[in-house]
Design an enzyme around this catalytic site. Sequence first.
Site, PDB file in Angstrom:
ATOM      1  N   LEU A 163      -9.675  -2.796   4.993  1.00  0.00           N
ATOM      2  CA  LEU A 163      -8.235  -2.707   5.331  1.00  0.00           C
ATOM      3  C   LEU A 163      -8.135  -2.478   6.768  1.00  0.00           C
ATOM      4  O   LEU A 163      -7.468  -3.025   7.747  1.00  0.00           O
ATOM      5  CB  LEU A 163      -7.371  -1.972   4.481  1.00  0.00           C
ATOM      6  CG  LEU A 163      -7.141  -2.465   3.220  1.00  0.00           C
ATOM      7  CD1 LEU A 163      -6.236  -1.513   2.462  1.00  0.00           C
ATOM      8  CD2 LEU A 163      -6.489  -3.905   3.203  1.00  0.00           C
ATOM      9  N   TYR A 177       1.425  -7.133   3.910  1.00  0.00           N
ATOM     10  CA  TYR A 177       0.039  -6.713   3.575  1.00  0.00           C
ATOM     11  C   TYR A 177      -0.931  -5.963   4.442  1.00  0.00           C
ATOM     12  O   TYR A 177      -0.412  -5.623   5.647  1.00  0.00           O
ATOM     13  CB  TYR A 177      -0.555  -8.104   3.163  1.00  0.00           C
ATOM     14  CG  TYR A 177      -0.562  -9.583   4.142  1.00  0.00           C
ATOM     15  CD1 TYR A 177      -0.808 -10.649   3.532  1.00  0.00           C
ATOM     16  CD2 TYR A 177      -0.548  -9.279   5.351  1.00  0.00           C
ATOM     17  CE1 TYR A 177      -0.854 -11.760   3.975  1.00  0.00           C
ATOM     18  CE2 TYR A 177      -0.522 -10.409   6.076  1.00  0.00           C
ATOM     19  CZ  TYR A 177      -0.783 -11.812   5.382  1.00  0.00           C
ATOM     20  OH  TYR A 177      -0.944 -12.894   6.205  1.00  0.00           O
ATOM     21  N   GLU A 178      -2.026  -5.722   4.135  1.00  0.00           N
ATOM     22  CA  GLU A 178      -2.969  -4.785   4.728  1.00  0.00           C
ATOM     23  C   GLU A 178      -2.458  -3.435   4.876  1.00  0.00           C
ATOM     24  O   GLU A 178      -2.561  -2.684   5.846  1.00  0.00           O
ATOM     25  CB  GLU A 178      -3.407  -5.313   6.367  1.00  0.00           C
ATOM     26  CG  GLU A 178      -4.015  -6.710   6.316  1.00  0.00           C
ATOM     27  CD  GLU A 178      -5.385  -7.081   5.660  1.00  0.00           C
ATOM     28  OE1 GLU A 178      -5.992  -5.828   5.439  1.00  0.00           O
ATOM     29  OE2 GLU A 178      -5.783  -8.129   5.546  1.00  0.00           O
ATOM     30  N   GLY A 179      -1.737  -2.923   3.846  1.00  0.00           N
ATOM     31  CA  GLY A 179      -0.915  -1.742   3.966  1.00  0.00           C
ATOM     32  C   GLY A 179       0.320  -2.099   4.694  1.00  0.00           C
ATOM     33  O   GLY A 179       0.426  -2.623   5.734  1.00  0.00           O
ATOM     34  N   ARG A 233      -6.648  -4.713   9.487  1.00  0.00           N
ATOM     35  CA  ARG A 233      -5.366  -4.577  10.497  1.00  0.00           C
ATOM     36  C   ARG A 233      -5.436  -5.063  11.621  1.00  0.00           C
ATOM     37  O   ARG A 233      -4.606  -5.599  12.474  1.00  0.00           O
ATOM     38  CB  ARG A 233      -5.411  -3.237  10.188  1.00  0.00           C
ATOM     39  CG  ARG A 233      -4.756  -2.619   9.011  1.00  0.00           C
ATOM     40  CD  ARG A 233      -4.625  -1.074   8.870  1.00  0.00           C
ATOM     41  NE  ARG A 233      -4.167  -0.948   7.333  1.00  0.00           N
ATOM     42  CZ  ARG A 233      -4.509   0.042   6.483  1.00  0.00           C
ATOM     43  NH1 ARG A 233      -5.453   1.113   6.852  1.00  0.00           N
ATOM     44  NH2 ARG A 233      -3.987   0.030   5.359  1.00  0.00           N
TER      45      ARG A 233
END
Length: 596
Positions: free
Chosen positions: A261, A403-405, A265
């Site tokens: 991730l 997304y991606e946290g 990011r």
Amino acid sequence: MSDVTRGGQFLVKETKCEDIFTPEDFNEEQLMMRDSVKEFVDKELWPNKDRFEKKDYALTEETMRKAGDLGFLSVAVPEAYGGMGMGFVNTVLVCDYISGATGSFSTAFGAHTGIGTMPITLYGTEEQKQKYVPKLASGEWFGAYCLTEPGAGSDANSGKTKAVLSEDGKSYSITGQKMWISNAGFCSVFIVFARIGDDKNITGFIVENSDDNGISMGEEEHKLGIRASSTRQVFFNETKVPVENMLSERGNGFKIAMNALNVGRIKLAAACLDAQRRVITNATVYANERIQFNTAISQFGAIRAKLAEMATSCYAGESATYRAAKNIEDRISAREAEGATHQDAELKGVEEYAIECSVLKVAVSEDVQNCADEGIQIFGGMGFSEDTPMESAWRDARIARIYEGTNEINRMLSVGMLIKKAMKGHVDLLGPASKVQEELMGIPSFETPDYSQLFAEEKEMIAKLKKAFLMVAGGAVQKYGPDLDAHQQLLMAASDILIEIYMAESTILRTEKMAKKEGEDKIQEQIAMAKLYLYQAVDVVTLKGKESIISFAEGDEQRMMLMGLRRFTKYTNMPNVVGLRETITSKLVAENEYCF
């Protein structure tokens, strides 16, 4: 190694403009790469926008194969496994320019090259890499990544999918349900995260996709945006996986997921840049053509302000993204020079800058949404229609904050990781924070400084904003200590200050570097963007700093800190905001495109 700046150190060290990489520093190879990616996008993706919007999943797969044929899927893959083995900046560059036309393709591309291929490249055994990576690099096979479950989203380590070792110890049997799996509809191999027994942490597995091995799919999800990216639920029912397909070691899955991730990011930030350039160009062309009250609307101040703000955010996003990308690349090179393997060097290089990756993810994903939103507004009623590219840009942008946290998780992570680095002694925050405390007790200087040099006042302002962060975050840490995690609203506010400092500083340094090379007179518009971005960053710091101080401090301490905040956010010479915007928009409107 000592001269390589560490992640998060931008807060306590002055960075010189000569020491950062900017888009103006692209070499011949990088410019050629950029141009070939743009050519691919303009030929294969942009003209087919309506087909992507009509959920043409086959087109997504077909264009992904073409991208594979052109080598775009293999930029980050080492040459030993059929890749181009290019540096990290090139990886980010390809991700940037390939993602501007449609979110459907860029999601498929990002999921495949990032979380689909990279975990094997970075954590796989030699045998696993030889077996899978060349097929993934060429686009013969596509990858997908199965982490999220109905009950495990932001809390990724809470997944219920189970992996049970067989009697003979030769295979695992995986059972569970995964959701929101990008590329599920056409992928050949999954990275699946499952729990063995009662392990605290999940474990990663490489699972080949085949119907006769207990793997089934839900229907394609109907989504707000990224409509032609294949997104399905995936069900595993006693799916057999040979033990040699475990990725890294048992219980290491959470770490793999988090590191994948981090890379995702910064690449997601990059993937929001060309979308902004295209929205700005389209909006500018429309504003120049659209006549109301016998005048092109690009001549009206209300529209001009929007264009200036859109361009400024995009320019800032580019400045910060490529600065961090090169820092990561340099860190990887330094580790390799010390004898680390490529795998280890890349993992540690990206991990070092995890704070910057989170900062970028939040900032640029929010900027692309604002940009597309204003793009619709400039087009007026036409912007709301599917006949113009604005509404799909707006819908596609929306996923980037999730997304991606999620951006909330990333905001809290950025400050949390910074505090952890300080505790480990990797970044000295305590020293500078106590200096700020002393400064607040002292008498401020009333001398008028010499600001004759370009950005002299702006750079002093950045230094003061860093003090504001140290004061606010330091005060919160002193009050709550390790329990600060429980005070999410304070973490969020501190994170907004951190984000603005990094973005504003990157923008000013890029512009200062350009001024030294080109001459100030040649880049008046860039200078205006750097000053405008900083002015607005100061406003955010003022707002969020005040919110924090009045929420955790009281009495004399509160008065003292509010006074400090005023001191740290005070300009000697305020910029003429309308004048700055006019400078920026005049150039945009004259060039009829995003031209910075």
